[in-house]
Design an enzyme around this catalytic site. Structure first.
Site, short mmCIF file in Angstrom:
data_model
loop_
_atom_site.label_atom_id
_atom_site.label_comp_id
_atom_site.label_asym_id
_atom_site.label_seq_id
_atom_site.Cartn_x
_atom_site.Cartn_y
_atom_site.Cartn_z
N ARG A 1 44.98 -13.12 -14.88
CA ARG A 1 44.19 -13.44 -13.68
C ARG A 1 44.89 -12.90 -12.43
NH1 ARG A 1 42.62 -17.91 -17.04
NH2 ARG A 1 44.45 -19.16 -16.64
N ASP B 1 28.30 -15.18 -19.74
CA ASP B 1 28.82 -15.86 -20.93
C ASP B 1 27.61 -16.44 -21.65
OD1 ASP B 1 31.88 -17.10 -21.62
OD2 ASP B 1 30.21 -18.11 -22.60
N CYS C 1 42.29 -11.13 -28.12
CA CYS C 1 43.07 -12.35 -28.36
C CYS C 1 43.26 -12.58 -29.86
CB CYS C 1 42.40 -13.56 -27.71
SG CYS C 1 40.76 -13.89 -28.34
N PHE D 1 32.22 -12.32 -20.55
CA PHE D 1 32.81 -13.41 -21.33
C PHE D 1 33.62 -14.31 -20.38
CE2 PHE D 1 32.46 -9.62 -23.97
CZ PHE D 1 31.75 -10.07 -25.09
N ASN E 1 23.95 -12.89 -24.00
CA ASN E 1 24.88 -12.21 -24.89
C ASN E 1 25.46 -11.03 -24.11
OD1 ASN E 1 25.94 -10.32 -26.73
ND2 ASN E 1 24.70 -11.20 -28.37
N ALA E 2 26.76 -10.98 -23.97
CA ALA E 2 27.38 -9.97 -23.11
C ALA E 2 27.08 -8.55 -23.59
CB ALA E 2 28.88 -10.20 -23.03
N ASP F 1 36.67 -9.88 -21.60
CA ASP F 1 37.63 -10.78 -22.29
C ASP F 1 36.92 -11.51 -23.43
OD1 ASP F 1 39.82 -12.34 -22.91
OD2 ASP F 1 39.51 -13.75 -21.28
N1 SAH Z 1 37.72 -15.03 -19.62
C1 SAH Z 1 37.73 -16.43 -19.96
C2 SAH Z 1 37.98 -16.68 -21.42
C3 SAH Z 1 37.02 -16.00 -22.38
S1 SAH Z 1 36.95 -16.72 -23.95
C4 SAH Z 1 38.75 -17.17 -19.08
O1 SAH Z 1 39.66 -16.53 -18.55
O2 SAH Z 1 38.65 -18.39 -18.96
C5 SAH Z 1 35.55 -16.01 -24.64
C6 SAH Z 1 34.22 -16.46 -24.07
O3 SAH Z 1 33.22 -15.65 -24.66
C7 SAH Z 1 33.82 -17.88 -24.36
O4 SAH Z 1 33.55 -18.54 -23.14
C8 SAH Z 1 32.51 -17.78 -25.18
O5 SAH Z 1 31.55 -18.74 -24.80
C9 SAH Z 1 32.03 -16.41 -24.82
N2 SAH Z 1 31.23 -15.66 -25.80
C10 SAH Z 1 31.41 -15.51 -27.12
N3 SAH Z 1 30.56 -14.61 -27.62
C11 SAH Z 1 29.81 -14.16 -26.59
C12 SAH Z 1 28.77 -13.21 -26.45
N4 SAH Z 1 28.33 -12.49 -27.49
N5 SAH Z 1 28.24 -13.00 -25.22
C13 SAH Z 1 28.67 -13.70 -24.16
N6 SAH Z 1 29.66 -14.60 -24.22
C14 SAH Z 1 30.22 -14.84 -25.42
#
Ligand code: SAH
Length: 392
Positions: free
Chosen positions: A208, A247, A335, A225, A274-275, A295
């Site tokens: 961050r 997200d 991750c 995400f 969906n991202a 992420d």
């Molecule tokens: N960047 C965030 C952490 C991301 S964790 C931070 O710093 O706090 C991954 C995230 O992806 C989760 O919140 C989950 O809800 C989301 N996620 C999982 N699959 C996804 C998809 N296909 N499209 C959008 N979001 C998704």
């Protein structure tokens, strides 16, 4: 105590402080071990190697907690390990009241995660052996930290593999529905009880900060995400004009909105989608960004999922790079231990050829230091991030 003798050659790794013994590496077991039993590990010539606990039903059969002769597993050992974990975190001068206190093998407490959110501890147990020591862990945490509450999260995935059963619940004191934490100049609500993981992605603290360094006042940014907005809020705080944060978790997004309000920040557009689809849509509609963060969750829990995960990453990189302005920045994270830094670099390289954009690496990050990464235990490094400047 049950004795586990390892096959010739395996001792070298363990003497080098590698703390797992695989089932296939065992030569002989003296006694009839049940899951979670304490064992003494010996080399093939019966020389001492360490103390650990066993699960005869899993591929990783023994996890060691000590390499010192005479340092058998006891409540005192657990307490000493937690104390030294705390000492290490104190030395880090973490600029937050939320941090990971115990990071499993990284703190010689395999199977135990403890995250601290202000005065509340959240624990997650992922092995049978640690499950059997839960009362010791809880007593030690209460003695050392005097928390207001301790909450237990569970991983169905881990419980399935290890064969134990636990529930998410308060183990001690009280735990509010939301805990307010601070990190640097931002505040966040953490939903420990219903949130993902233990509630907040503490491991991205350093990332961050690095993203903040790339954002300039007036920038237009994308946080894919976004969860509860860790990156999005950091971008706006730095002066970004706007951030689109996407997200698919409605719950995470609604907490993200509240986090923005909590900090008096405006300019984030929260999108539930969906991202993968949403990024393509942004491209079709002609959007361009100065800073892009991607992420995603762990697409590869095991080796078997690597290929699929890499396809997912490739798609995110191709679309993400297309969305970047010339001179803009693009950051992507993995991750999963199985998707390595080298995998990420290779996928980015392939994507850059597809989109014909030269890239300059301007930074790399790993999980922050309160998630210690032990050289001898490669699996303790799981989070990697690559930061690129998109040159045209
Ligand atoms: N960047 C965030 C952490 C991301 S964790 C931070 O710093 O706090 C991954 C995230 O992806 C989760 O919140 C989950 O809800 C989301 N996620 C999982 N699959 C996804 C998809 N296909 N499209 C959008 N979001 C998704």
């Amino acid at each position: 105590m049950i004795e586990v003798r390892v096959k010739p050659g395996v001792e070298e790794k363990i003497r080098g402080f590698f703390s797992w013994v695989y089932n296939a590496e065992i030569l002989e077991i003296k006694g009839e071990p049940k899951p979670g039993d304490f064992v003494k590990v010996l080399d093939s010539k019966k020389k001492f190697l360490g103390y650990g606990y066993i699960n005869p039903n899993t591929k990783i059969a023994v996890r060691l907690l000590s390499f010192e002769k005479g340092e058998e597993i006891s409540k005192e050992l657990i307490k000493r390990r937690i104390l030294s974990a705390l000492e290490y975190r104190k030395k880090l001068n973490i600029n937050s009241n939320a941090y990971r206190l115990v990071h499993s093998e990284g703190d010689l407490l395999p199977g135990l995660i403890v995250d601290m959110y202000d005065q509340y501890a959240v624990i997650e147990i992922t092995t049978y052996g640690m499950f059997k020591m839960k009362d010791w862990v809880l007593e030690a945490l209460v003695e050392i930290l005097k928390p207001k509450g301790v909450y237990q999260k569970v991983s169905d995935y881990a419980m399935n593999i290890e064969g134990f059963d636990e529930e998410e619940r308060i183990l001690y004191g009280t735990v509010p529905e939301r805990i307010k934490i601070w990190e640097g100049d931002l505040e966040f609500y953490v939903d420990v009880i219903k949130g993902q993981k233990t509630g907040f992605y503490l491991d991205q603290r350093r990332a961050r900060k690095m993203i903040r360094d790339l954002v300039k006042p007036g920038d237009v940014c994308l946080d894919a995400f976004c969860h509860t907005g860790g990156f999005a809020l950091s971008m706006i705080k730095k002066g970004a004009k706007s951030v689109i944060a996407v997200d698919m978790s409605e719950r995470a997004l609604s907490l993200g909105k509240e986090n923005a309000k909590l900090n008096g920040l405006e300019g984030i557009q929260w999108v539930e989608d969906n991202a993968f689809h949403f990024l393509r849509k942004l491209y079709r509609e002609g959007y361009k960004f100065d800073v892009i963060v991607i992420d995603p969750p762990s697409f590869a829990r095991t080796k078997a999922h690597v290929e699929n995960a890499l396809r997912g990453y490739k798609e995110l990189c191709v679309t993400g790079l297309k969305l970047a302005k010339a001179g803009g920045y693009f950051a992507i994270y993995s991750c999963s231990f199985h998707i390595t830094r080298e995998h990420l670099l290779e996928v980015i390289l392939q994507a850059s050829r597809d989109v014909k954009k030269p890239l300059r690496i301007v930074g790399e990050s790993f999980q922050d230091l309160d998630h210690p990464w032990i050289l001898q235990m490669p699996n303790t490094l799981y989070l990697k991030g690559i930061y690129l400047e998109v040159l045209r």
